[in-house]
Design an enzyme around this catalytic site. Structure first.
Site, short mmCIF file in Angstrom:
data_model
loop_
_atom_site.label_atom_id
_atom_site.label_comp_id
_atom_site.label_asym_id
_atom_site.label_seq_id
_atom_site.Cartn_x
_atom_site.Cartn_y
_atom_site.Cartn_z
N ASP A 175 0.78 -1.08 0.20
CA ASP A 175 0.08 0.16 0.06
C ASP A 175 1.01 1.11 0.10
O ASP A 175 1.52 1.41 0.96
CB ASP A 175 -1.11 -0.26 1.32
N LYS A 236 2.93 11.41 -3.91
CA LYS A 236 1.88 10.63 -4.53
C LYS A 236 1.02 11.60 -5.08
O LYS A 236 0.40 11.20 -5.78
CB LYS A 236 1.17 9.86 -3.61
N GLU A 339 -7.16 0.86 -4.36
CA GLU A 339 -6.98 0.65 -2.77
C GLU A 339 -8.40 0.13 -2.25
O GLU A 339 -8.19 -0.82 -1.27
CB GLU A 339 -6.73 1.90 -1.88
N ASP A 369 -12.55 4.86 2.63
CA ASP A 369 -11.08 4.84 2.92
C ASP A 369 -10.63 6.45 3.14
O ASP A 369 -10.35 7.08 1.92
CB ASP A 369 -10.53 4.11 1.90
#
Ligand code: AMP
Length: 711
Positions: A175, A236, A339, A369
């Protein structure tokens, strides 16, 4: 990049746990007392009484917390007592206080070595050698670590042979988070999250360049306050994007990012006095390398294959560049998965049976999430062990960091009101400290009704009480934004909220009670499912996917099939900038879709095929992925030729577009040209070589050595 103050509004800055300004005044008398404790500690150490020695050095540290020798000596005690994480922590503190003290690195190397983190141990010795290249202890330590690494691999091979399994079968799940990353692997019928050299199950996705070498993870984050220009985080947020698209993110980054070739953002740092440029995928590769090393240290075998997760909203370029990052780190990324899909996979395995032991046949699951910097919601259908993603939505600019920003802005205002002066003006470091204190208070507010925001700004002690109610009030607009995405996934999938069977919480920020409250309220009091560990579920699911790809067949993996979807519609631009969708968003992948197009002029024998992704009917509002030309089309009246345009999305969500004239048979395709800013094969090779060279710094010569005494 411009630092974090603009128009009087507080902008986000990194969360760091560094207290270099919170100095305690050490008087000469305290120093004298500390020296006495140290002498007693040394005596005890020489006599092999390590507990007693530890106590003496601890007392010395209490008198004078800034003497690196005390930490170095106590680290030696802890190492001898096999208290490895304490030994590492002290060695790190020693290095922080005196980065030019070579022994600090051999302490750290030794502690890591004893803890079994051979790769990290080699790294520590290597960093020490930049300070003192001829240091025998460091050279020998390095050799010792390399030998041990070799032996560990041999032993693992042998045991694998005895067990009749191939070493290839470890496909790790990573992850790769905006703020934290996590690695997991499938072993003995379940996914295991692996601890890093610091003993943590998650690793900050931070990279720093220091005079003593490169740091990744917690060590990078800890020194951010004193090295902001060379400490990289939130990468990211810019990977796979154009520089021009990242203005907001760049504003919040205290390090330099410039526009590179093809409009790509390039990070510029100081490496040993020289400016060095890195593509975002190179920085992400360094984080992936650390995750790879973590897995190798824990499993004792080289790891070359991985499944890496990305937010559901990542477009084609972002997915590709994440895959490139894997390649640079020496990982063959077998699959990029969303994800929330990974989290659902973890959830599915955890809950494969109902309360009375009956097999769950059909469920509609909402995965919510909310991490540090990104937010994803997915609606999934689980039927007979098969997951299907019905719809996805989210916001790449929403997460726990926004709560920190809002709380810090509120606290700043309150503090300035009380103090009657703008004590934070232009002080980047002060703001960062306040943010760190706010993040800490936020976490406390997840379990308590009030907390204190505590830090020192220069000489001024800040101690501000904050209630959960106040926190919830300042963050309420952010909470509401979360709900908007929930409503969107439901409407996209044509589902009513009553049809949702389970709501799964993932990501550290779902620990905030109001986040849970807002969901419970919206779903009319429904109980939320929190059984999946919020920080680890994504990596867990990635490891499950890894096991499936590795061919691990057991009761659990063999029941699971995974379907993913295209996150944004894909199509081509037509006359008048109209967007003609070929693949609808949320189409299950892999998929192949064909649409027919034609010419707009008489005798037109060429067409420019411009490929976009997005949901807007006009291409101006969508994201251009690339373009290519098809020539040699049948010369005919406008509208007569028939051109088939085929979009193919593979299991990684990567796209190939082909155009073919049905009459003349001419054909053209994009063959990845569409991916602006994507690395060429040569560039990837060069970066791999660079990454390898850096990793090779960690591979050294051989021999056991004597452990050093205290100073
Ligand atoms: P993740 O990316 O899932 O690791 O989430 C990290 C985010 O979760 C950060 O913004 C943390 O501040 C936040 N977080 C972690 N633990 C808690 C907690 N107990 N309460 C509130 N937020 C938390």
């Amino acid at each position: 990049m411009a630092p974090s103050k603009k128009g009087g509004k507080t902008a986000a800055a990194p969360v760091v746990a560094h207290d270099e300004d919170d100095l305690i005044q050490v008087t000469p008398a305290m120093k004298q007392q500390a020296a006495k404790f140290k002498a007693a500690g040394n005596n005890a150490f020489s006599a092999g009484r390590y507990y007693a020695a530890t106590a003496e050095f601890t007392k010395a540290i209490e008198c004078d917390p800034y003497d690196h020798i005390f930490y170095s000596n106590r680290s030696a005690c802890y190492a001898n007592l096999d208290q490895h994480s304490k030994a590492c922590a002290d060695a790190r503190r020693c290095i922080e206080l005196r980065p030019d003290f070579a022994k600090g690195y051999s302490r750290l190397g030794f502690a890591l070595f004893k803890a079994g983190f051979l790769h990290d141990a080699m790294n520590a010795y290597e960093r020490g050698l930049t300070v003192d290249p001829k240091n025998n202890n460091l050279i020998e330590g390095l050799g010792e670590a390399k030998l041990a690494q070799k032996a560990k691999i041999e032993a693992a091979k042998l045991s694998a042979q005895m067990d009749n399994v191939t070493l290839d079968e470890h496909v790790i799940g990573i992850d790769l988070g905006t703020t934290y990353s996590c690695v997991s692997v499938w072993r003995n019928g379940e996914a295991h999250v692996l601890t890093n050299a610091e003993g943590d199950r998650t690793t900050p996705s931070w990279v720093a360049f220091t005079e003593q070498g490169r740091l990744v993870g917690d060590a990078a984050k800890r020194q951010a306050a004193i090295n902001p220009k060379n400490t990289l985080f939130n990468i990211k947020r810019i990977i796979g994007r154009q520089y021009s698209e990242c203005a907001h993110e760049l504003e919040l980054m205290p390090f330099d990012v410039k526009e590179g070739e093809g409009g790509k953002p390039i990070v510029s740092v100081d490496v040993n006095g020289e400016k060095k440029d890195f593509a975002p995928e190179q920085i992400s590769a360094m984080v992936l390398q650390k995750m790879k090393a973590t897995a190798e240290a824990q499993l004792g075998v080289p790891i070359t294959k991985a499944v890496v997760t990305v937010p559901a909203y990542f477009n084609d370029a972002q997915r590709r560049q994440t895959k490139d990052a894997g390649a640079i780190a020496g990982l063959d990324v077998l699959r990029i998965i969303n994800e929330p899909t990974a989290a659902a996979l973890a959830y599915g395995l955890d809950r494969r049976e109902g309360e009375n032991g009956e097999v769950i046949k059909n469920q509609c699951i909402l995965v919510f999430d909310l991490g540090g910097g990104t937010f994803d919601v997915s609606l999934l259908n689980l039927q007979d062990g098969v997951f299907e993603v019905l719809s996805t939505a989210g916001d790449t600019h929403l997460g726990g960091e926004d709560f920190d920003t809002s709380l810090a802005a509120f606290a700043q205002k309150e503090i300035e009101k009380e103090r009657g002066a703008d004590i934070f003006t232009g002080d980047e470091k002060a703001l960062r400290k306040l943010r760190t204190a706010c993040e800490k208070a936020k976490r406390e507010l997840s379990v308590a009704n009030h907390a204190n925001i505590e830090c020192f700004i220069g000489e001024i002690e800040i101690n501000m009480k904050i209630t959960r109610e106040q926190f919830e009030k300042v963050c309420e607009p952010t909470f509401q934004r979360c709900l908007d995405s929930v409503k969107r996934v439901l409407s996209d999938a044509g589902k009513k909220k009553e049809e949702v069977d389970e709501i799964v919480l993932v990501g550290g920020s779902t620990r905030v009670p109001r986040v849970q409250g807002i969901l419970t309220e919206y779903f009319d009091g429904k109980t939320l499912n929190k059984s999946v560990h919020p920080d680890e579920a994504v990596a867990y699911g990635a490891a499950v996917q890894g096991a499936i790809l590795a061919g691990v067949r057991d009761k659990q993996t063999s029941r699971v099939l995974l379907m993913d979807v295209v996150p944004l519609s894909l199509g081509v631009e037509c006359e008048g900038r109209q967007f003609a969708k070929v693949v609808q968003r949320n189409t299950a992948i892999p998929c192949k879709k064909k649409s027919e197009f034609t010419t707009v002029y008489d005798n037109q024998d060429e067409i420019d095929v411009r490929i976009f992704e997005g949901e807007r009917s006009n291409t101006d509002g969508n994201h251009l992925l690339g373009e290519f030309q098809i020539s040699g089309i049948e010369r005919a009246s406008a509208g007569e030729p028939k051109i088939d345009v085929t979009f193919e999305v593979n299991t990684n969500g990567l796209l190939t577009v082909t155009a073919k004239d049905r009459v003349t048979g001419v054909e053209a395709n994009v063959s990845l040209q569409h991916d602006r800013g994507r690395l060429t094969a040569e560039e990837i090779e060069r970066m791999c070589a660079e990454a390898e060279a850096m990793a090779e710094e960690d591979e050294r010569l051989a021999r056991m050595r004597e452990y050093e005494g205290t100073d």
